[in-house]
Design a protein around this motif. Structure first.
Motif, short mmCIF file in Angstrom:
data_model
loop_
_atom_site.label_atom_id
_atom_site.label_comp_id
_atom_site.label_asym_id
_atom_site.label_seq_id
_atom_site.Cartn_x
_atom_site.Cartn_y
_atom_site.Cartn_z
N MET A 1 35.75 37.17 58.42
CA MET A 1 35.93 38.27 57.48
C MET A 1 35.03 38.05 56.26
SD MET A 1 39.41 39.56 55.58
CE MET A 1 40.18 39.91 57.16
N GLU A 2 34.36 39.09 55.83
CA GLU A 2 33.47 38.99 54.69
C GLU A 2 34.28 38.98 53.40
OE1 GLU A 2 30.88 39.51 51.70
OE2 GLU A 2 31.97 41.31 52.26
N VAL A 3 33.72 38.34 52.37
CA VAL A 3 34.48 38.09 51.15
C VAL A 3 34.95 39.39 50.49
CG1 VAL A 3 34.37 37.14 48.82
CG2 VAL A 3 33.34 35.90 50.72
N LEU A 4 34.09 40.39 50.39
CA LEU A 4 34.47 41.64 49.75
C LEU A 4 35.58 42.34 50.53
CD1 LEU A 4 31.04 43.11 48.59
CD2 LEU A 4 32.79 41.96 47.23
N VAL A 8 39.32 43.26 49.06
CA VAL A 8 39.81 44.64 49.01
C VAL A 8 41.06 44.83 49.87
CG1 VAL A 8 39.26 47.03 49.59
CG2 VAL A 8 37.55 45.59 48.47
N LEU A 9 41.07 44.24 51.07
CA LEU A 9 42.15 44.50 52.02
C LEU A 9 43.28 43.48 51.95
CD1 LEU A 9 40.08 45.53 55.19
CD2 LEU A 9 41.09 47.00 53.43
N PRO A 12 45.49 42.70 47.82
CA PRO A 12 46.68 43.49 47.43
C PRO A 12 47.93 43.08 48.21
CG PRO A 12 44.77 44.91 47.70
CD PRO A 12 44.38 43.58 48.23
N PHE A 13 47.77 42.78 49.50
CA PHE A 13 48.92 42.36 50.30
C PHE A 13 49.49 41.04 49.78
CE2 PHE A 13 50.53 39.72 53.79
CZ PHE A 13 51.59 40.51 54.22
N ILE A 14 48.61 40.11 49.41
CA ILE A 14 49.06 38.82 48.87
C ILE A 14 49.86 39.02 47.59
CG2 ILE A 14 48.28 36.66 47.83
CD1 ILE A 14 45.91 36.71 49.74
N ILE A 15 49.37 39.88 46.72
CA ILE A 15 50.05 40.12 45.44
C ILE A 15 51.40 40.80 45.65
CG2 ILE A 15 49.91 41.37 43.26
CD1 ILE A 15 46.88 40.93 43.34
N VAL A 16 51.45 41.81 46.53
CA VAL A 16 52.70 42.52 46.81
C VAL A 16 53.72 41.56 47.43
CG1 VAL A 16 53.77 44.31 48.24
CG2 VAL A 16 51.66 44.80 47.01
N PHE A 17 53.27 40.73 48.37
CA PHE A 17 54.17 39.76 49.00
C PHE A 17 54.70 38.78 47.96
CE2 PHE A 17 54.78 35.60 51.08
CZ PHE A 17 55.76 35.95 52.00
N PHE A 90 35.31 32.63 45.88
CA PHE A 90 36.32 32.76 44.83
C PHE A 90 37.55 33.59 45.24
CE2 PHE A 90 32.66 31.46 42.26
CZ PHE A 90 33.25 30.49 41.47
N PRO A 91 37.42 34.72 45.95
CA PRO A 91 38.63 35.47 46.31
C PRO A 91 39.60 34.68 47.17
CG PRO A 91 36.68 36.85 46.55
CD PRO A 91 36.19 35.46 46.31
#
Length: 208
Positions: A1-4, A8-9, A12-17, A90-91
């Motif tokens: 999976m590419e960094v961008l 993007v995908l 947000p799931f990590i933060i919501v979880f 970094f992400p």
């Protein structure tokens, strides 16, 4: 999976979880902040090991060059951006900071004293073991988003990275965070004061 794409995908799931688990754990402000500090230490250790790995050629990340439709921050050339992120993505550090660090520490804090103490022990020792085994297995797969080992000492450095980062972060968290018993006692006292204030207000309204 590419960094961008990851940013993007997946971010947000990590933060919501993370926020959803916070509603279950219900940490105090001191526990939350100390867990974030512990997670940040884990992320910084991860970053420093990646930085050392880049300089010493221990490993690098396999990343695909962004597609033409993707906008690179600051108009950096796609190949330059990919080459830089293959050493310091970094992400990706958000996961060790929030999930393997802060969240794991809070779960241990929540369950350490009580009938679910065994689960807390599993989290304490299982998280770094899981991360070590995951990195080793993913590196052997050789796919995108995997790390490619450039040195025979890379597995040893991976083991040291997770053991040092996780347990140093946990020790800092444990040192700074209040006990669960003290937090619950404070909440109970505040609840009783609130009930007393409500009852006093009711009596005052009845007398008036």
């Amino acid at each position: 999976m590419e960094v961008l794409t990851f940013a993007v995908l997946v971010t947000p799931f990590i933060i919501v979880f993370y926020l959803a688990v916070l509603l279950i754990v219900r940490p105090s402000r001191a526990v939350l902040l100390s867990s974030l500090l512990g997670g940040l230490i884990l992320g910084v250790v991860n970053f420093l090991f990646d930085l050392a790995a880049s300089s010493a050629h221990w490993w690098h990340y396999n990343l695909t060059i962004p597609s033409p439709q993707q906008k690179i921050p600051f108009d950096i050339p796609a190949e330059t951006f990919t080459q830089f992120m293959s050493h310091l993505p970094f992400p990706y550090y958000l996961t060790p900071i929030l999930i393997f660090g802060s969240l794991a520490y809070m779960v241990i804090w929540k369950l350490w004293r009580g009938p679910k103490h065994r689960i807390a022990q599993i989290v304490l020792f299982g998280v770094p073991v899981f991360c070590i085994l995951r990195d080793i297995l993913v590196a052997q797969s050789g796919g995108t988003y995997a790390t490619s080992w450039d040195s025979p000492i890379a597995p040893l450095m991976v083991v040291l990275m997770w053991l040092i980062g996780f347990f140093v972060g946990y020790l800092v968290f444990k040192k700074l965070s209040p006990t669960r018993e003290s937090v619950e006692a404070r909440r109970q006292a505040e609840h009783e004061r609130l009930l007393a204030a409500i009852e006093a207000r009711k009596k005052a309204m009845q007398q008036s």
